[in-house]
Design a protein around this motif. Structure first.
Motif, mmCIF file in Angstrom:
data_model
loop_
_atom_site.group_PDB
_atom_site.id
_atom_site.type_symbol
_atom_site.label_atom_id
_atom_site.label_comp_id
_atom_site.label_asym_id
_atom_site.label_seq_id
_atom_site.Cartn_x
_atom_site.Cartn_y
_atom_site.Cartn_z
ATOM 1 N N ASP A 315 4.509 -9.034 -12.775
ATOM 2 C CA ASP A 315 3.728 -10.268 -12.707
ATOM 3 C C ASP A 315 2.658 -10.098 -11.627
ATOM 4 N N PRO A 316 1.376 -10.078 -12.004
ATOM 5 C CA PRO A 316 0.329 -9.730 -11.033
ATOM 6 C C PRO A 316 0.226 -10.713 -9.869
ATOM 7 N N VAL A 317 -0.129 -10.168 -8.723
ATOM 8 C CA VAL A 317 -0.235 -10.921 -7.481
ATOM 9 C C VAL A 317 -1.702 -11.078 -7.101
ATOM 10 N N ILE A 318 -2.070 -12.295 -6.685
ATOM 11 C CA ILE A 318 -3.444 -12.578 -6.260
ATOM 12 C C ILE A 318 -3.516 -12.525 -4.737
ATOM 13 N N ILE A 319 -4.414 -11.675 -4.237
ATOM 14 C CA ILE A 319 -4.631 -11.547 -2.799
ATOM 15 C C ILE A 319 -6.017 -12.101 -2.481
ATOM 16 N N GLY A 320 -6.047 -13.184 -1.718
ATOM 17 C CA GLY A 320 -7.318 -13.822 -1.392
ATOM 18 C C GLY A 320 -8.167 -12.965 -0.468
ATOM 19 N N GLU A 321 -9.431 -12.777 -0.817
ATOM 20 C CA GLU A 321 -10.306 -11.840 -0.103
ATOM 21 C C GLU A 321 -11.248 -12.503 0.892
ATOM 22 N N ARG A 322 -11.180 -13.823 1.082
ATOM 23 C CA ARG A 322 -12.233 -14.534 1.793
ATOM 24 C C ARG A 322 -12.183 -14.382 3.304
ATOM 25 N N GLY A 354 -4.591 -20.980 -5.380
ATOM 26 C CA GLY A 354 -3.662 -20.127 -6.120
ATOM 27 C C GLY A 354 -3.388 -18.760 -5.565
ATOM 28 N N ALA A 355 -3.898 -18.410 -4.380
ATOM 29 C CA ALA A 355 -3.600 -17.100 -3.809
ATOM 30 C C ALA A 355 -2.122 -17.000 -3.471
ATOM 31 N N HIS A 356 -1.561 -15.781 -3.630
ATOM 32 C CA HIS A 356 -0.173 -15.519 -3.251
ATOM 33 C C HIS A 356 -0.085 -14.836 -1.889
ATOM 34 N N VAL A 357 -1.119 -14.104 -1.533
ATOM 35 C CA VAL A 357 -1.209 -13.359 -0.275
ATOM 36 C C VAL A 357 -2.635 -13.512 0.224
ATOM 37 N N LEU A 358 -2.815 -13.537 1.547
ATOM 38 C CA LEU A 358 -4.155 -13.625 2.111
ATOM 39 C C LEU A 358 -4.507 -12.340 2.843
ATOM 40 N N ASP A 359 -5.641 -11.748 2.462
ATOM 41 C CA ASP A 359 -6.163 -10.602 3.196
ATOM 42 C C ASP A 359 -6.768 -11.092 4.511
ATOM 43 N N VAL A 360 -6.515 -10.366 5.604
ATOM 44 C CA VAL A 360 -7.048 -10.740 6.912
ATOM 45 C C VAL A 360 -7.778 -9.540 7.507
ATOM 46 N N ASN A 361 -9.099 -9.643 7.530
ATOM 47 C CA ASN A 361 -9.952 -8.594 8.102
ATOM 48 C C ASN A 361 -10.916 -9.268 9.071
ATOM 49 N N GLY A 505 4.682 3.704 -10.169
ATOM 50 C CA GLY A 505 4.231 3.030 -8.957
ATOM 51 C C GLY A 505 3.550 1.697 -9.214
ATOM 52 N N LYS A 506 3.224 1.026 -8.126
ATOM 53 C CA LYS A 506 2.490 -0.244 -8.144
ATOM 54 C C LYS A 506 1.046 0.018 -7.726
ATOM 55 N N THR A 507 0.128 -0.842 -8.200
ATOM 56 C CA THR A 507 -1.288 -0.619 -7.931
ATOM 57 C C THR A 507 -1.971 -1.879 -7.431
ATOM 58 N N ILE A 508 -3.102 -1.666 -6.778
ATOM 59 C CA ILE A 508 -3.902 -2.747 -6.226
ATOM 60 C C ILE A 508 -5.371 -2.350 -6.327
ATOM 61 N N LEU A 509 -6.242 -3.335 -6.497
ATOM 62 C CA LEU A 509 -7.682 -3.072 -6.550
ATOM 63 C C LEU A 509 -8.438 -4.197 -5.859
ATOM 64 N N SER A 538 -1.039 -4.294 -10.551
ATOM 65 C CA SER A 538 0.028 -5.090 -9.939
ATOM 66 C C SER A 538 -0.494 -6.181 -9.026
ATOM 67 N N ALA A 539 -1.586 -5.899 -8.308
ATOM 68 C CA ALA A 539 -2.119 -6.867 -7.344
ATOM 69 C C ALA A 539 -3.633 -6.736 -7.308
ATOM 70 N N ALA A 540 -4.296 -7.887 -7.212
ATOM 71 C CA ALA A 540 -5.761 -7.901 -7.227
ATOM 72 C C ALA A 540 -6.280 -8.628 -6.006
ATOM 73 N N ILE A 541 -7.196 -7.987 -5.302
ATOM 74 C CA ILE A 541 -7.878 -8.629 -4.182
ATOM 75 C C ILE A 541 -9.130 -9.277 -4.758
ATOM 76 N N ILE A 542 -9.097 -10.616 -4.857
ATOM 77 C CA ILE A 542 -10.195 -11.347 -5.485
ATOM 78 C C ILE A 542 -10.464 -12.619 -4.681
ATOM 79 N N ASN A 543 -11.480 -13.348 -5.120
ATOM 80 C CA ASN A 543 -11.757 -14.668 -4.563
ATOM 81 C C ASN A 543 -11.037 -15.701 -5.421
ATOM 82 N N PRO A 544 -9.927 -16.267 -4.944
ATOM 83 C CA PRO A 544 -9.189 -17.237 -5.773
ATOM 84 C C PRO A 544 -9.936 -18.550 -5.944
ATOM 85 N N ASN A 545 -11.013 -18.760 -5.145
ATOM 86 C CA ASN A 545 -11.829 -19.954 -5.314
ATOM 87 C C ASN A 545 -12.759 -19.838 -6.523
#
Length: 820
Positions: A315-322, A354-361, A505-509, A538-545
């Motif tokens: 089940d794909p995971v959304i990682i917020g990129e903002r 709707g993000a499941h994880v938040l990217d922090v940079n 394996g699992k993947t992310i983009l 498996s996981a996508a770094i996108i803008n959930p907005n």
């Protein structure tokens, strides 16, 4: 034999309760139990020996709650003296028993919340726990048992303190409530993820519940855990009889249930409050002949926060990129100006969408990235319960963030360069985490999928050499913009598919990279996202907005049978369909809806739990102090202060409280909401004073932790909430004699008294206080709370109300003072 080896071969037995047995031998209410290690060593040796003779393999030192906060110059004995004496007592009992056994160095909670929710610093907690671990190990303990933890963050501090100061095996047990939650909101899934990431040797649960109540939680823990599981329940639920605490399960019933728990798969079983050598003797007998259930690696790829665990899999995971300055001028400005509110708002908005994880940079050349990263991680975790992805190439920033992170984070990133792997993998091994593995090395980014898979295989192999499993690696096959490489998408999609099919394996983009340099990038991004999902991403770094990206995600899940009955899709888009239908009907009637109509796309993109109402209400609900303060100033320029309180602030607090009671809001968020409300209330108070008015207090409430108990977490939480609801709190602190509490109630004619106790040994002081209240202040109501209490227990001691959490205290106060 090393205890880890022993656990592989058979079921091990812990001892049981200590406090009630010490009381039976003369420990007085309010007396520090640890001091008895020195003043009454014969009593401790006898208790330990009785447990050993009953069949216990592990004796637990009488050091629960021993730390530098409580055992200082004022107690007469130092931490070192108490801990060394405790270990010696355990060793002497083993010698007298003549059997082979293990000494567990008992480390309990400090009784304080850690910052930013409380006043104890994380590193201060690590130091306190580390001091005990170092002394105990030096004196000859065989393992460290960290127990009765109700806050995952404090549990992490204890694990680090132990591991950084000794080489002993580390066992950890936490205390769940009947809903399977920690005090601060942790779930079995989030606790297991964090503790396994930290490398504990065994984990489980103790205290708070009896064996029957623990069985359901145990089933979940066993399904999740890849290490041996410990179960040390209370002897059922407590009640008071003739001034003494008794429990509702007898020895035979307890033993029978513990036999069931052993058959389920627990590897270490014993007891906690209310259990005696008799309970352990019968438990050992009940478990005779039970074949231990093998402990298997679960192979789950999971990240966690203090409250949530997110599995990265089918089940794909959304990682917020903002939360990233790249291409975001406003975000860069916020970093330069240290505008944390802007960053927190970005995080909150992505969660709402709707993000499941938040990217922090937070990497900018002109700022101190390690300090900023640590601060942002702390602040985000104080208001948001999503797991975070720590995104940095600065190893100092990475370690500082991982150290203070409450949970098991996603780490972005490592790559195939030896320098990168040598720097990142030791951090992942120490602190735990799932690490993003970039498919590049010293030769750059391979042009073919074959080349990227070879790098992925190399990273898997090197990770294994550090003791990091493949389940904690997520491969980034790397998106190369099609504006400069027309085959960029084709190569990436092939690599994603083959990592899944050939490497398992699992993947992310980082999906949006594919469209860099092109016009109307959203078109390309959405199409590529759908293709990547089809190829197993498996996981996508996108803008959930972005409504377009979330439409792709929700549609894919519905089409791929990942959204049962299309429930999430319907929840997201049914309001949009209804609105369009209403607009069409209005248009047929010649009514276009007018200015104020919401944009369907915006409404569809927002999640179901997004705060509603004014900016002030949203600030309070999100725990954003600066936003709440700014919004209340704007409202006060046009509205009456009491109107603002009653129509904006109190309803917002009520919504947070109802969320807490429903289990959708957790203690850290509840407290930060209270802090935001407090900041707003202070501005309202100033406005009222300037106009010659004042907010009317609803009434006075006395709060106290009872005599002999020095834990005040629960009391302090109740205080914050009551003050926000307009009550004047008379806080008497901790270790308060009954006479002082009752004296103040009589002097001030106080109608409501709140009493707290964490330890079973101090509950008699609570009962004595209630009895004195009935005698001297019969008009006063007594509400009670604490980890050792139940409604039946509270009723048996004559309390008017048992408050299972802080909001229950507020609700009871509202009932008592209603209409006055």
């Amino acid at each position: 034999m090393d205890i880890r080896k022993a656990m592989e071969e058979r079921i091990l037995f812990c001892d049981g309760g200590m406090g009630s047995l010490l009381q039976a031998k003369g420990l007085k209410p309010g007396e520090l139990p640890g001091i008895w290690n020195i003043t009454h060593p014969e009593a401790l040796v006898e208790i330990h020996r009785e447990y050993l003779e009953a069949g216990a393999d592990i004796v637990t030192t009488n050091t629960f709650g021993v730390d530098g906060l409580k055992y200082n110059g004022q107690t007469g004995y130092s931490v070192e003296e108490v801990v060394r004496a405790a270990v010696r007592n355990g060793r002497e009992a083993i010698r007298q028993s003549g059997k082979e056994a293990y000494i567990a160095l008992d480390i309990g909670p400090t009784g304080k919340l850690l910052k930013p929710l409380g006043d104890l610093g994380f590193e201060d907690a690590v130091r306190l726990f580390g001091q005990v671990a170092a002394i105990g190990a030096d004196e000859g303990a065989d393992l460290v048992l960290i127990e009765t933890m109700s806050d995952s963050y404090e549990a992490k501090a204890a694990v680090l303190g132990a591991k950084e100061n000794c080489g002993l095996p580390v066992f950890v047990t936490v205390t769940f409530d009947e809903k399977g939650k920690l005090l601060t909101g942790g779930s079995p899934a989030s606790v297991v993820a964090m503790l396994e990431g930290l490398g504990v040797d065994a984990l489980g649960m103790n205290c708070g519940l009896g064996p029957m109540q623990m069985k359901g939680i145990l089933k979940e823990v066993l399904a999740l855990s890849s290490v041996p599981v410990i179960v040390n329940p209370n002897a059922g639920l407590p009640r008071s009889e003739n001034g003494k605490t008794v429990y509702d399960i007898d020895e035979d019933t307890f033993a029978s249930l513990m036999g069931e728990i052993a058959r389920m798969g627990a590897r270490v079983v014993g007891g906690c409050c209310g259990t005696t050598p008799g309970h352990i003797r019968r438990t050992v007998k009940a478990c005779q002949g039970i074949e231990p259930v093998p402990v298997h690696k679960k192979g789950r790829t999971v990240v966690s926060s203090f409250a949530q665990a997110v599995v990265i899999g089918r089940d794909p995971v959304i990682i917020g990129e903002r939360i990233n300055p790249t291409g975001k001028p406003k975000f860069k400005q916020a970093l330069r100006e240290h505008n944390l509110e802007y960053i927190l708002q970005e995080g909150a908005a992505q969660q709402d969408h709707g993000a499941h994880v938040l990217d922090v940079n937070v990497g900018l050349p002109e700022i101190d990235e390690p300090s900023m990263m640590e601060e942002v991680v702390r602040e985000l975790q104080s208001i948001i319960d999503l797991p975070l992805q720590i995104d940095t190439s600065d190893l100092d920033a990475m370690e500082r963030a991982m150290r203070v992170y409450n949970g098991k984070p996603l780490i972005n990133s490592v790559n195939g360069k030896e320098e990168s792997m040598r720097g990142v993998f030791p951090l992942v091994k120490k602190y735990g985490g799932v690490v993003v593995a970039l498919a590049l090395d010293e030769d750059g980014i391979p042009e073919t999928a074959d080349g990227r898979l070879k790098i992925a295989e190399k990273i898997y192999q090197r990770a294994a050499e550090y003791g990091i499993g493949a389940e904690d690696i997520v491969v980034d096959a790397l998106c190369m913009t099609i504006s400069s490489d027309s085959k960029g998408a084709v190569t990436t999609l092939e690599a994603v598919r083959r990592v899944r099919d050939e490497l398992g394996g699992k993947t992310i983009l980082g999906v949006s990279n594919i469209s860099f340099g092109l016009p109307v990038r959203e078109n390309i991004n959405a199409a590529f996202f759908a293709m990547a999902l089809q190829n197993g991403l498996s996981a996508a770094i996108i803008n959930p907005n972005s409504d377009g990206m979330m439409r792709v995600y929700r549609s894919f899940r519905a089409l791929w049978a990942l959204d049962e009955n299309c429930g999430d899709y319907i929840q997201a888009y049914a309001p949009e369909a209804a609105k369009k239908k209403a607009e069409a009907a209005a248009e047929r009637r010649g009514n276009t809806g007018g200015p104020g109509s919401a944009c369907p796309e915006t409404a569809a993109a927002a999640g179901p739990d997004a705060p509603t109402g004014s900016a002030l209400a949203a600030g309070i609900e999100r725990g954003l102090k600066e936003q709440a303060a700014r919004a209340v100033r704007e409202l006060l320029s046009a509205r009456d202060p009491m109107e603002v309180i009653n129509q904006e602030m109190i309803p917002a607090l009520d919504r947070v409280g109802k969320g807490f009671e429903a289990g959708t809001v957790f203690l850290p968020q509840l407290l930060m909401s209270a802090e935001a409300a407090k900041a707003a209330f202070e501005i309202v108070r100033e406005s009222l004073q300037a106009s010659g008015g004042e907010q009317e207090k609803k009434g006075e409430v006395i709060l106290a932790t009872v005599k002999g108990d020095i834990h005040d977490i629960g009391k302090n939480i109740v205080k914050v909430l009551l003050e926000n609801y307009g009550y004047e709190v008379l806080d008497l602190g901790k270790d308060v004699p009954p006479e002082k509490i009752v004296g103040l109630a009589v002097e001030r004619q106080v109608r409501l008294v709140g009493l707290s106790a964490l330890m079973t040994t101090t509950v008699p002081s609570m009962e004595k206080t209630i009895a004195l209240l009935r005698q001297k202040a019969p008009w006063a109501k007594a509400m009670v709370g604490g980890a050792v209490l139940t409604k039946e227990y509270a009723d048996s001691m004559g309390a008017d109300c048992y408050c299972r959490d802080a909001m229950a205290s507020v609700n009871y106060a509202e009932e008592i003072f209603k209409g006055q």
